[in-house]
Enzyme design. Structure first.
Site, PDB file in Angstrom:
ATOM      1  N   ILE A  15       0.604  -1.353   0.031  1.00 36.05           N
ATOM      2  CA  ILE A  15       0.027   0.124   0.144  1.00 36.05           C
ATOM      3  C   ILE A  15       1.086   1.164  -0.075  1.00 36.05           C
ATOM      4  CG2 ILE A  15      -0.213   0.124   2.559  1.00 36.05           C
ATOM      5  CD1 ILE A  15      -2.972   0.997  -0.085  1.00 36.05           C
ATOM      6  N   ARG A  36      11.056  -0.764   9.495  1.00 37.12           N
ATOM      7  CA  ARG A  36      11.694  -1.625  10.839  1.00 37.12           C
ATOM      8  C   ARG A  36      13.072  -2.186  10.616  1.00 37.12           C
ATOM      9  NH1 ARG A  36       7.272  -6.113  11.583  1.00 37.12           N
ATOM     10  NH2 ARG A  36       7.431  -6.058   9.405  1.00 37.12           N
ATOM     11  N   HIS A  78      -1.652   0.694  13.522  1.00 29.37           N
ATOM     12  CA  HIS A  78      -1.952   1.949  13.115  1.00 29.37           C
ATOM     13  C   HIS A  78      -2.120   2.803  14.324  1.00 29.37           C
ATOM     14  CE1 HIS A  78      -4.206   0.969   9.004  1.00 29.37           C
ATOM     15  NE2 HIS A  78      -2.762   0.638   9.107  1.00 29.37           N
ATOM     16  N   LYS A  96      -6.513   3.108   5.519  1.00 33.41           N
ATOM     17  CA  LYS A  96      -7.639   2.381   6.200  1.00 33.41           C
ATOM     18  C   LYS A  96      -7.313   0.892   6.454  1.00 33.41           C
ATOM     19  CE  LYS A  96      -9.071   2.859   1.852  1.00 33.41           C
ATOM     20  NZ  LYS A  96      -7.907   3.399   1.388  1.00 33.41           N
ATOM     21  N   ASP A 177     -11.063  -4.503   5.623  1.00 30.99           N
ATOM     22  CA  ASP A 177     -10.498  -4.245   4.329  1.00 30.99           C
ATOM     23  C   ASP A 177     -11.612  -3.935   3.220  1.00 30.99           C
ATOM     24  OD1 ASP A 177      -7.338  -4.964   3.533  1.00 30.99           O
ATOM     25  OD2 ASP A 177      -7.914  -5.611   5.498  1.00 30.99           O
TER      26      ASP A 177
END
Length: 266
Positions: A15, A36, A78, A96, A177
């Site tokens: 994404i 990370r 998130h 989202k 999703d």
């Protein structure tokens, strides 16, 4: 705008790849990416020509060359990632679904208000030209009293149990999703629901395979939606009023066309 807005990308998955491609296509500025691992950040930065690659999310949000952070990690992360960016004084755009639940969303909203920064969910559907025009038509009274919003979102997504969409630990399932699109659409048109009725069928891995939702809204209005992650559907939408209705064509949540039908045309 006269002031340059400098984006930082938190996460380097698929994404994030799509989002950065779109930002660059319209000439916006991306100054840094954080992952990370340094290796992942370096690879992403090289692919998109981003000047700075950070090997941690902490380093990304601390970067003084970043004004707004795009959170592109899986759903369960998130909230923590957004709060990290807010604490660093950054504006935040969260992919989202915004968070896993209302409690997490509330914590983010409170933190953003206290920090004086903007936080927003990346619900792009609300900004599409046809949705802007639909709101104008409704506001003009063309539909009369708007009574019902209907939308579906079914796709044939990967069946691999190791895939994110099928993993409860990663916030998998159709609700977060897929169903979020018709839910957001219903709230956009009718406001927050006063009552929620829902029914779901689960997969062997423990995520929702398909979900049907009926929302009751103020004034006796209703919204109806259906989502599924293992069966493609028409993916159409409708707004029904007492004087006319709107049919939104396939892939209603992306750029598409719509038709207004009034009593005089039926």
């Amino acid at each position: 705008m006269s002031q340059l807005i400098r984006w930082g990308i938190l996460g380097t998955g698929g994404i994030a790849d799509s989002f950065v491609t779109d930002l660059l296509a319209v000439g916006l500025t991306i100054t840094a990416v954080g992952s990370r691992t340094q290796e992942s950040a370096d690879a992403f930065a090289t692919k998109f020509g981003i000047a700075t690659a950070h090997g941690s999310y902490e380093a990304l949000v601390a970067d003084p060359a970043v004004d707004v952070v795009y959170v592109a990690t899986p759903h369960p992360f998130h909230a923590a990632n957004s709060l990290l960016a807010i604490a660093a004084g950054k504006h935040v755009l969260v992919e989202k679904a915004f968070t896993l639940n209302g409690a997490e969303a509330e914590r983010i909203a409170v933190a953003a208000e206290q920090a004086g920064v903007v936080v927003m969910e990346a619900m792009w559907t609300r900004f599409l030209p046809h949705m802007v025009r639909i709101r104008e038509i409704i506001a003009a009274g063309t539909l009369g009293d708007v009574r019902t919003v209907i939308a579906d979102h079914g796709q044939k997504l990967p069946a691999d149990p190791r895939h994110r969409i099928n993993d409860p630990a990663l916030g998998g399932g159709g609700l977060l999703d897929l169903a979020i699109y018709p839910i957001s659409f219903a709230v956009d048109i009718l406001g927050l629901p006063t009552r929620v009725l829902a029914s779901a069928t689960m997969t062997a891995t423990g995520v929702d395979r398909q979900t049907a939702l009926i929302f009751e809204h103020e004034g006796g209005r209703q919204s109806i939606s259906q989502s599924a992650l293992d069966a493609s559907g028409p993916v159409r939408g409708a707004v029904i009023g007492t004087d006319a209705w709107i049919d939104i064509d396939r892939w209603w949540y992306g750029p598409t066309t719509f038709t207004v039908t009034t009593r005089s045309t039926t």
